[in-house]
Scaffold this active site. Structure first.
Site, PDB file in Angstrom:
ATOM      1  CG  HIS A 198      -2.020   0.997   1.174  1.00 49.43           C
ATOM      2  ND1 HIS A 198      -3.353   0.650   1.277  1.00 49.43           N
ATOM      3  CD2 HIS A 198      -2.000   2.337   1.028  1.00 49.43           C
ATOM      4  CE1 HIS A 198      -4.095   1.746   1.202  1.00 49.43           C
ATOM      5  NE2 HIS A 198      -3.285   2.785   1.055  1.00 49.43           N
ATOM      6  CD  GLU A 252      -7.055   6.245   5.915  1.00 49.10           C
ATOM      7  OE1 GLU A 252      -6.006   6.865   6.107  1.00 49.10           O
ATOM      8  OE2 GLU A 252      -7.586   6.135   4.796  1.00 49.10           O
ATOM      9  CG  ASP A 280      -1.410   5.784   3.048  1.00 46.89           C
ATOM     10  OD1 ASP A 280      -1.780   5.479   1.893  1.00 46.89           O
ATOM     11  OD2 ASP A 280      -2.126   6.410   3.843  1.00 46.89           O
TER      12      ASP A 280
END
Length: 369
Positions: free
Chosen positions: A26, A218, A307
């Site tokens: 990710h 999230e 991220d």
């Protein structure tokens, strides 16, 4: 692989962690630019909206601006990176540098995602965007190999959940799946834009035998995770940390799984956890209080990710290092996270197994011994 509950042994040092093989699932292409590259691309494109043209100051600005505690405010920082990534040359450069930077950090396999629809403001077609990014990754892999560092990259094409182009991007992902695109994702603000808005895209992907993950759990809670899995059929959860909302303490003080949490764990649905980013967006109050400690102790399929390396000022090595410091994780834990990620990658089973057996396990054995 069952999680090793033996004593942690020697504490991994930052240099040792950097040398160890790592897997990243990710990571956003437009969230990982070098600050100096942003400055240079802005000058070349005549983009005058940067808050500063000093590279060091700009890097600090991105990290500070992202420390808002809100996903919506966090996402606003991407206006600048996307603003300078509107040409084929810029996309090639950013992708090549991404592969190089990850390889230098010891990442041996990475899935990097981006939304092609964000890079067409100056006339590029969606196909031209994909082909430029793939060319950049190929160049970055070549440069890394020339320095003795091996990395394999795959890309995920994102659709922005607040727009209405998910099916179009899903079709694009399938069209390029033999050219380095390994899967699909939806990204952007969760609250108010549930994944079920894009059911036609997910149905198309399933019937095309294509892989996809969904940002869920999230900024929004259990409903987002439930819809992503049960309505859309997500293979992985982008972040997914709010699954802890379905874990309660029993009268005796031991954690008890609710039905959704039990389903996620029992089905081995991978969680693409991004610790530093989760703190920035308010999904966790600190690294020490991050749910990853509980989720790992209960043997969820946890993976560790970056991220947005620019906005969080992080790398895979720094994320591992922060977790070692906060939770006392040792080499067995870091290997467990890494193998979890490799098992969950969107490439063929035999290729995943080969990387685990020929790169990851020998690499960790060298660190331990």
């Amino acid at each position: 692989m069952a999680r090793d509950s033996s004593p942690a042994g020697p504490v991994p040092t930052p240099d040792e962690i950097r040398r160890a093989p790592k897997v990243l699932l990710h990571d956003h292409l437009d969230g990982g630019l070098r600050p100096g590259t942003v400055v240079e691309l802005a000058e070349a494109a005549g983009y005058g909206a940067l808050p500063t043209t000093d590279a060091a100051e700009l890097g600090t600005w991105f990290r500070t601006a992202a420390d808002s505690g809100s996903l919506e405010s966090y996402l606003e920082t991407f206006a600048h990176t996307c603003g300078v990534m509107q040409t084929e040359q810029a996309l090639v450069r950013v992708a090549a540098e991404c592969a190089e930077d990850l390889a230098d950090d010891g990442v041996v396999y990475a899935e990097v995602r981006y939304a092609p629809e964000l890079f067409v403001e100056r006339g590029l077609s969606l196909e031209a965007v994909v082909e430029a990014v793939q060319a950049g990754f190929a160049e970055g892999e070549r440069r890394a190999a020339a320095r003795g560092r091996t990395i394999r990259t795959g890309t995920l094409l994102c659709a922005m959940r607040q727009h209405a182009r998910a099916l179009e991007i899903a079709e694009l992902a399938v069209r390029y799946r033999d050219g380095g695109v390994v899967g699909f994702d939806i990204a952007g603000p969760e609250d108010g834009f549930p994944p079920t808005r894009n059911l036609d895209a997910f149905e198309y992907l399933r019937t095309s035998n294509a892989h996809f993950t969904i940002h869920a759990g999230e900024a929004f809670g259990l409903a987002s995770i439930w819809e992503a899995i049960q309505h859309c059929g997500a293979e992985r959860l982008g972040h997914g940390v709010r699954i802890v909302d379905d874990i309660k303490n029993s009268a005796g003080g031991t954690p008890e799984l609710g039905r959704l949490a039990a389903y996620v764990r029992d089905r081995r649905i991978p969680l693409e956890v991004c610790p530093s980013s989760n703190v920035q967006t308010g999904a966790a109050r600190s690294i020490a209080e991050h749910p990853i400690g509980l989720l790992a102790s209960m043997s969820f399929r946890v993976t560790v990710n970056t991220d947005n390396r620019l906005m969080s000022g992080c790398s895979m090595s720094s994320e591992f290092g922060a977790l070692v410091e906060a939770f006392g994780f040792g080499w067995a834990d870091l290997q467990w996270f890494t193998i979890n990620a490799m098992k969950s990658a969107f490439i063929d089973f035999d290729q995943r197994l080969d990387i685990i057996n020929t790169i990851i396990k020998p690499g960790y054995a060298r660190q331990v011994n």
